[in-house]
Write a protein that holds these residues in place. Structure first.
Motif, PDB file in Angstrom:
ATOM      1  N   VAL A   1      10.075 -50.191   3.406  1.00  0.00           N
ATOM      2  CA  VAL A   1      10.657 -49.638   2.181  1.00  0.00           C
ATOM      3  C   VAL A   1       9.904 -50.275   1.011  1.00  0.00           C
ATOM      4  N   VAL A   2       9.248 -49.441   0.213  1.00  0.00           N
ATOM      5  CA  VAL A   2       8.381 -49.926  -0.865  1.00  0.00           C
ATOM      6  C   VAL A   2       9.051 -49.678  -2.206  1.00  0.00           C
ATOM      7  N   GLY A   3       9.243 -50.739  -2.979  1.00  0.00           N
ATOM      8  CA  GLY A   3       9.784 -50.598  -4.329  1.00  0.00           C
ATOM      9  C   GLY A   3       8.654 -50.425  -5.322  1.00  0.00           C
ATOM     10  N   THR A   4       8.660 -49.316  -6.062  1.00  0.00           N
ATOM     11  CA  THR A   4       7.621 -49.057  -7.071  1.00  0.00           C
ATOM     12  C   THR A   4       8.228 -49.299  -8.445  1.00  0.00           C
ATOM     13  N   PHE A   5       7.669 -50.241  -9.187  1.00  0.00           N
ATOM     14  CA  PHE A   5       8.221 -50.656 -10.474  1.00  0.00           C
ATOM     15  C   PHE A   5       7.215 -50.375 -11.576  1.00  0.00           C
ATOM     16  N   LEU A   6       7.682 -49.728 -12.650  1.00  0.00           N
ATOM     17  CA  LEU A   6       6.812 -49.409 -13.783  1.00  0.00           C
ATOM     18  C   LEU A   6       7.386 -49.953 -15.070  1.00  0.00           C
ATOM     19  N   CYS A   7       6.529 -50.545 -15.871  1.00  0.00           N
ATOM     20  CA  CYS A   7       6.850 -50.815 -17.275  1.00  0.00           C
ATOM     21  C   CYS A   7       5.719 -50.179 -18.075  1.00  0.00           C
ATOM     22  N   GLY A   8       5.991 -48.971 -18.577  1.00  0.00           N
ATOM     23  CA  GLY A   8       4.935 -48.233 -19.248  1.00  0.00           C
ATOM     24  C   GLY A   8       5.454 -46.919 -19.796  1.00  0.00           C
ATOM     25  N   PRO A   9       4.554 -46.034 -20.216  1.00  0.00           N
ATOM     26  CA  PRO A   9       4.951 -44.796 -20.900  1.00  0.00           C
ATOM     27  C   PRO A   9       5.638 -43.794 -19.983  1.00  0.00           C
ATOM     28  N   ALA A  10       6.383 -42.882 -20.613  1.00  0.00           N
ATOM     29  CA  ALA A  10       7.152 -41.884 -19.864  1.00  0.00           C
ATOM     30  C   ALA A  10       6.245 -40.950 -19.065  1.00  0.00           C
ATOM     31  N   ALA A  11       5.060 -40.622 -19.600  1.00  0.00           N
ATOM     32  CA  ALA A  11       4.144 -39.719 -18.901  1.00  0.00           C
ATOM     33  C   ALA A  11       3.718 -40.314 -17.559  1.00  0.00           C
ATOM     34  N   LEU A  12       3.427 -41.611 -17.552  1.00  0.00           N
ATOM     35  CA  LEU A  12       3.044 -42.290 -16.307  1.00  0.00           C
ATOM     36  C   LEU A  12       4.240 -42.372 -15.358  1.00  0.00           C
ATOM     37  N   ALA A  13       5.433 -42.533 -15.916  1.00  0.00           N
ATOM     38  CA  ALA A  13       6.650 -42.596 -15.097  1.00  0.00           C
ATOM     39  C   ALA A  13       6.835 -41.303 -14.299  1.00  0.00           C
ATOM     40  N   LYS A  14       6.592 -40.159 -14.939  1.00  0.00           N
ATOM     41  CA  LYS A  14       6.738 -38.868 -14.263  1.00  0.00           C
ATOM     42  C   LYS A  14       5.749 -38.740 -13.102  1.00  0.00           C
ATOM     43  N   VAL A  15       4.527 -39.213 -13.335  1.00  0.00           N
ATOM     44  CA  VAL A  15       3.493 -39.153 -12.293  1.00  0.00           C
ATOM     45  C   VAL A  15       3.902 -40.008 -11.101  1.00  0.00           C
ATOM     46  N   LEU A  16       4.290 -41.252 -11.353  1.00  0.00           N
ATOM     47  CA  LEU A  16       4.631 -42.175 -10.257  1.00  0.00           C
ATOM     48  C   LEU A  16       5.884 -41.735  -9.508  1.00  0.00           C
ATOM     49  N   GLU A  17       6.855 -41.190 -10.248  1.00  0.00           N
ATOM     50  CA  GLU A  17       8.080 -40.731  -9.585  1.00  0.00           C
ATOM     51  C   GLU A  17       7.764 -39.591  -8.613  1.00  0.00           C
ATOM     52  N   LYS A  18       6.867 -38.689  -9.005  1.00  0.00           N
ATOM     53  CA  LYS A  18       6.467 -37.592  -8.118  1.00  0.00           C
ATOM     54  C   LYS A  18       5.707 -38.116  -6.904  1.00  0.00           C
ATOM     55  N   LYS A  19       4.864 -39.128  -7.112  1.00  0.00           N
ATOM     56  CA  LYS A  19       4.111 -39.703  -5.988  1.00  0.00           C
ATOM     57  C   LYS A  19       5.036 -40.395  -5.005  1.00  0.00           C
ATOM     58  N   CYS A  20       6.082 -41.051  -5.519  1.00  0.00           N
ATOM     59  CA  CYS A  20       7.050 -41.712  -4.642  1.00  0.00           C
ATOM     60  C   CYS A  20       7.736 -40.699  -3.727  1.00  0.00           C
ATOM     61  N   VAL A  21       8.042 -39.540  -4.280  1.00  0.00           N
ATOM     62  CA  VAL A  21       8.670 -38.476  -3.484  1.00  0.00           C
ATOM     63  C   VAL A  21       7.654 -37.900  -2.493  1.00  0.00           C
ATOM     64  N   LYS A  22       6.442 -37.667  -2.969  1.00  0.00           N
ATOM     65  CA  LYS A  22       5.405 -37.047  -2.145  1.00  0.00           C
ATOM     66  C   LYS A  22       5.041 -37.893  -0.934  1.00  0.00           C
ATOM     67  N   TYR A  23       4.939 -39.201  -1.111  1.00  0.00           N
ATOM     68  CA  TYR A  23       4.457 -40.064  -0.031  1.00  0.00           C
ATOM     69  C   TYR A  23       5.575 -40.753   0.746  1.00  0.00           C
ATOM     70  N   SER A  24       6.825 -40.443   0.437  1.00  0.00           N
ATOM     71  CA  SER A  24       7.944 -40.949   1.231  1.00  0.00           C
ATOM     72  C   SER A  24       8.110 -40.077   2.471  1.00  0.00           C
ATOM     73  N   ASP A  25       8.208 -40.708   3.628  1.00  0.00           N
ATOM     74  CA  ASP A  25       8.349 -39.964   4.873  1.00  0.00           C
ATOM     75  C   ASP A  25       9.796 -39.560   5.091  1.00  0.00           C
ATOM     76  N   VAL A  26      10.001 -38.366   5.655  1.00  0.00           N
ATOM     77  CA  VAL A  26      11.344 -37.889   5.960  1.00  0.00           C
ATOM     78  C   VAL A  26      12.007 -38.764   7.023  1.00  0.00           C
ATOM     79  N   ASP A  27      11.213 -39.248   7.953  1.00  0.00           N
ATOM     80  CA  ASP A  27      11.707 -40.133   9.015  1.00  0.00           C
ATOM     81  C   ASP A  27      12.092 -41.476   8.409  1.00  0.00           C
ATOM     82  N   PRO A  28      13.376 -41.884   8.487  1.00  0.00           N
ATOM     83  CA  PRO A  28      13.803 -43.151   7.866  1.00  0.00           C
ATOM     84  C   PRO A  28      13.152 -44.389   8.469  1.00  0.00           C
ATOM     85  N   ARG A  29      12.527 -44.234   9.631  1.00  0.00           N
ATOM     86  CA  ARG A  29      11.863 -45.374  10.267  1.00  0.00           C
ATOM     87  C   ARG A  29      10.465 -45.607   9.708  1.00  0.00           C
TER      88      ARG A  29
END
Length: 556
Positions: free
Chosen positions: A517-545
C-alpha cells in the motif's frame, strides 16, 4: 470528497423537499398560499437548507477541533482522516450552497412582498383581499406602517426591505455574503490576500444578521380558534367570516425563529477557537536562529514553552508589527525529535515581503520582531509513517513538510527506532530555479551519507527536477557531466531537467513494490494534484493483494 459529499448533499435534498412539501401542502398555510402561491414554498425550503449549511460553515475552519478529531480517529483508519484533511474544500462547497440558496430565498421573498402588496390592494380577488384586511393576528405583513390598521398604503418591495427586521437584516446578510464570496476568488486571494482576509471577517456581521433575521416572522400560518375555522366551508364565503359560528375570523401567527438554534453551537465552538488562538498569541516565542537563504527564503528557528509537534504539521504566524489581525499558515520543516521548531518562509505577497525586510534590517545578533504562533495543526503528511512505502512530491517551497519527514527519519535511524514501519521512500522535488535547491541539499547530503553508512541506500530514492534553466546553465552542466556529484546540489543523485514522466515513475514504484500500500503525498499546486490523483487511480490494482496507491494532499 466521496462519502462526506454524498451524505451532505443527501441531507440538503431531504431538507429542501421536506420543507417544500410542508409549506406547499400544509393545511395551516392554505390561506397563506392564497396570497403568495408557490413562492411561499420556494422561499421557505431554501431557508431550511440555509440553516443547515450556516451551521456547518464555521466547523471546517475550527482548526483545533479538526486536530482533536483527527487524533481521536487514529484507530478508525485513514478514510476518516482523509475526509478531515479536505476541510477547506468542504468549506467552499458549503459556501457555494449558501450562495445558491440565498439567491433563491431572496428572489422568492421579493415576489412574496409584491404579492402581499397586490393582495392588500384587492388585485387577486375577494379571498386574498379579505385575508389582507384581517387586523388582529394578521396574515399579510404589508399593513399600515404605523398603526397596523387596514388603511390602504402605497408600499413597494424596496420600502418593505428597509423598514422591517427581515428586510434590513436580509440586505445586510446578502451584501456581506457577496463581498465574502467575491473576495475569495483565487485571483484575489493570491494577489491581494489582505483583501480576502479582512472581507472574510464580515462573517461576524453575517451571523449577527442571521440570528435576528427571523424575528420579523413575515411568513405566518393559521392557528386554531374556538370555535374552529372550517377552511373547506369558509374559503368560498369570506363575506360570512365572523358572522356565522362555522366561520370565525381566521387567526394567524408567525413561526418561532429557529436559525439561532442551528448556529449557536458552531458559534460558541468558533469563539472558543479564537480565544485559544489569543491565549497562544500571548505565549512567548523566542528566536533560536535566523537564516536568510538564497531565493529570498527565510529560515526561522523558534522556541516556545510546551510546544509539541508531529511530522508534516503546520502553524499559523502573526506579526503584530505588520498586522494585528493577519495569521498565515506555514509548514514546519523541523523534526519532532528537535528541541526547537523551524519554518521556511518564501517571499510571496505583501506580508512575507514585509517580514523578510524587517529581518534583513535587524542589527547583528538581535532578536527578531515579536511573533505569535498558533498550532500545531495536523495535515495529511502526519500519516506518512502509516504506510510501508511512501511517495513524497514537493513543488518549490512545497518541499517543507517533507523536510520535516526526512529529518525525522534520520533521527529514527540514528536512534534505531523499532516503531519505524516505513521501509521505502520515494522523494520528488520540482523547482524552477537552481537556488531553491540550496537550503534543502544539505539535509539530503546528511541523509545520503547516513543511509550509505548503515547499508540502507535503497531506503530513500530521491529525484530532483529543475523545470526552468537557460543555455548558460545547460552548457555548465554539460562540461561537468562526468563528475561523481551533481553540479547544482553536490549530491550523488544527478538533477533531472524538465518535468517528471509520472507514468514512468508510478510504474517503477508499482514494479518495485508488487504487494504494498503506497501513500502518495503532495504539497504543491492544484493542477499537479489532479494529475497525481488520476495516476494513483490508474496504477492501483483491483486485486487487494497487489499494489494500491492512496493520494493525500496538503490543505491550508
Amino acid at each position: 470528497l466521496g462519502i462526506l459529499t454524498v451524505v451532505w448533499m443527501g441531507i440538503n435534498i431531504f431538507l429542501f423537499v421536506r420543507f417544500y412539501l410542508f409549506y406547499d401542502s400544509g393545511p395551516q398555510f392554505f390561506y397563506t398560499r392564497q396570497l403568495l402561491g408557490s413562492a411561499l414554498a420556494w422561499a421557505r425550503a431554501p431557508a431550511a437548507v440555509l440553516n443547515f449549511n450556516c451551521m456547518l460553515i464555521l466547523l471546517p475552519v475550527c482548526r483545533n477541533l479538526l486536530s482533536l478529531l483527527r487524533g481521536s480517529f487514529v484507530c478508525c483508519g485513514r478514510t476518516m482522516r482523509k475526509q478531515l484533511d479536505k476541510n477547506l474544500t468542504f468549506h467552499k462547497l458549503v459556501a457555494y450552497m449558501i450562495a445558491l440558496m440565498t439567491a433563491v430565498h431572496t428572489v422568492a421573498h421579493l415576489l412574496n412582498v409584491e404579492w402581499y402588496i397586490n393582495s392588500r390592494h384587492g388585485r387577486y380577488g375577494p379571498l386574498p383581499g379579505n385575508l389582507s384586511i384581517v387586523v388582529t393576528c394578521y396574515i399579510n405583513m404589508c399593513r399600515h406602517p404605523t398603526n397596523g390598521t387596514n388603511t390602504l398604503v402605497s408600499q413597494t418591495p424596496t420600502i418593505f426591505a428597509f423598514t422591517t427586521i427581515a428586510g434590513l437584516t436580509g440586505v445586510v446578510i446578502t451584501l456581506a455574503l457577496i463581498l465574502m464570496i467575491t473576495s475569495s476568488m483565487e485571483v484575489i486571494r493570491r494577489s491581494y490576500f489582505e483583501v480576502f482576509w479582512y472581507t472574510h471577517h464580515l462573517f461576524i456581521i453575517f451571523f449577527a444578521g442571521l440570528v435576528f433575521h427571523g424575528a420579523g416572522r413575515i411568513v405566518r400560518g393559521q392557528v386554531s380558534t374556538d370555535p374552529p375555522h372550517n377552511t373547506t366551508l369558509c374559503k368560498d364565503h369570506p363575506d360570512k367570516w365572523g358572522k356565522i359560528s362555522e366561520c370565525p375570523i381566521p387567526q394567524f401567527a408567525g413561526g418561532f425563529p429557529q436559525t439561532w438554534m442551528w448556529v449557536i453551537g458552531p458559534m460558541v465552538i468558533y469563539i472558543c477557537e479564537r480565544l485559544l488562538r489569543f491565549i497562544r498569541y500571548l505565549q512567548a516565542v523566542r528566536y533560536k536562529k535566523i537564516v536568510m537563504h538564497p531565493s529570498r527564503v527565510l529560515e526561522l528557528q523558534l522556541v516556545k514553552s510546551g510546544f509539541k509537534m508531529d511530522v508534516g504539521q503546520y502553524v499559523f504566524l502573526n506579526c503584530p508589527e505588520i498586522s494585528q489581525l493577519e495569521w498565515h499558515p506555514f509548514t514546519m520543516t523541523s523534526a519532532p525529535e528537535e528541541e526547537f521548531f523551524t519554518i521556511h518562509i518564501r517571499q510571496a505577497g505583501d506580508w512575507t515581503e514585509k517580514l523578510i525586510k524587517m529581518v534583513e534590517n535587524l542589527p547583528e545578533g538581535s532578536q527578531g520582531p515579536k511573533i505569535g504562533v498558533d498550532g500545531p495543526f495536523g495535515t495529511a503528511s502526519e500519516d506518512v509513517f502509516d504506510y510501508e512505502v511512501s511517495m513524497l512530491v514537493g513543488a518549490g517551497i512545497g518541499v517543507t513538510p517533507f523536510a520535516s519527514i526526512l529529518k525525522s527519519i534520520w533521527y529514527k535511524f540514528k536512534d534505531s527506532n523499532p516503531k519505524l514501519r516505513t521501509r521505502k521512500i520515494y522523494f520528488y522535488w520540482l523547482c524552477r530555479e537552481t537556488h531553491a535547491f540550496e537550503w534543502f541539499a544539505d539535509l539530503l547530503q546528511v541523509l545520503e551519507k547516513e543511509m550509505d553508512e548503515r547499508g540502507l541506500k535503497d531506503f530513500l530514492t530521491y529525484k530532483l527536477f529543475l523545470t526552468g534553466w537557460d543555455h548558460t546553465h545547460a552548457a555548465h552542466v554539460m562540461v561537468h557531466f562526468d563528475k561523481d556529484t551533481d553540479v547544482i546540489t553536490g549530491l550523488k543523485q544527478k538533477t533531472h531537467y524538465g518535468r517528471p514522466n509520472w507514468d514512468k515513475e508510478f510504474e517503477q514504484v508499482r514494479q518495485e513494490n508488487p504487494s504494498s500500500v503506497v501513500g502518495t503525498f503532495l504539497c504543491g499546486p492544484a493542477a499537479l494534484a489532479k494529475v497525481l490523483e488520476k495516476k494513483c487511480v490508474k496504477y492501483s490494482d483491483v486485486d487487494p493483494r497487489k499494489t494500491k496507491f492512496y493520494f493525500n494532499k496538503e490543505n491550508f
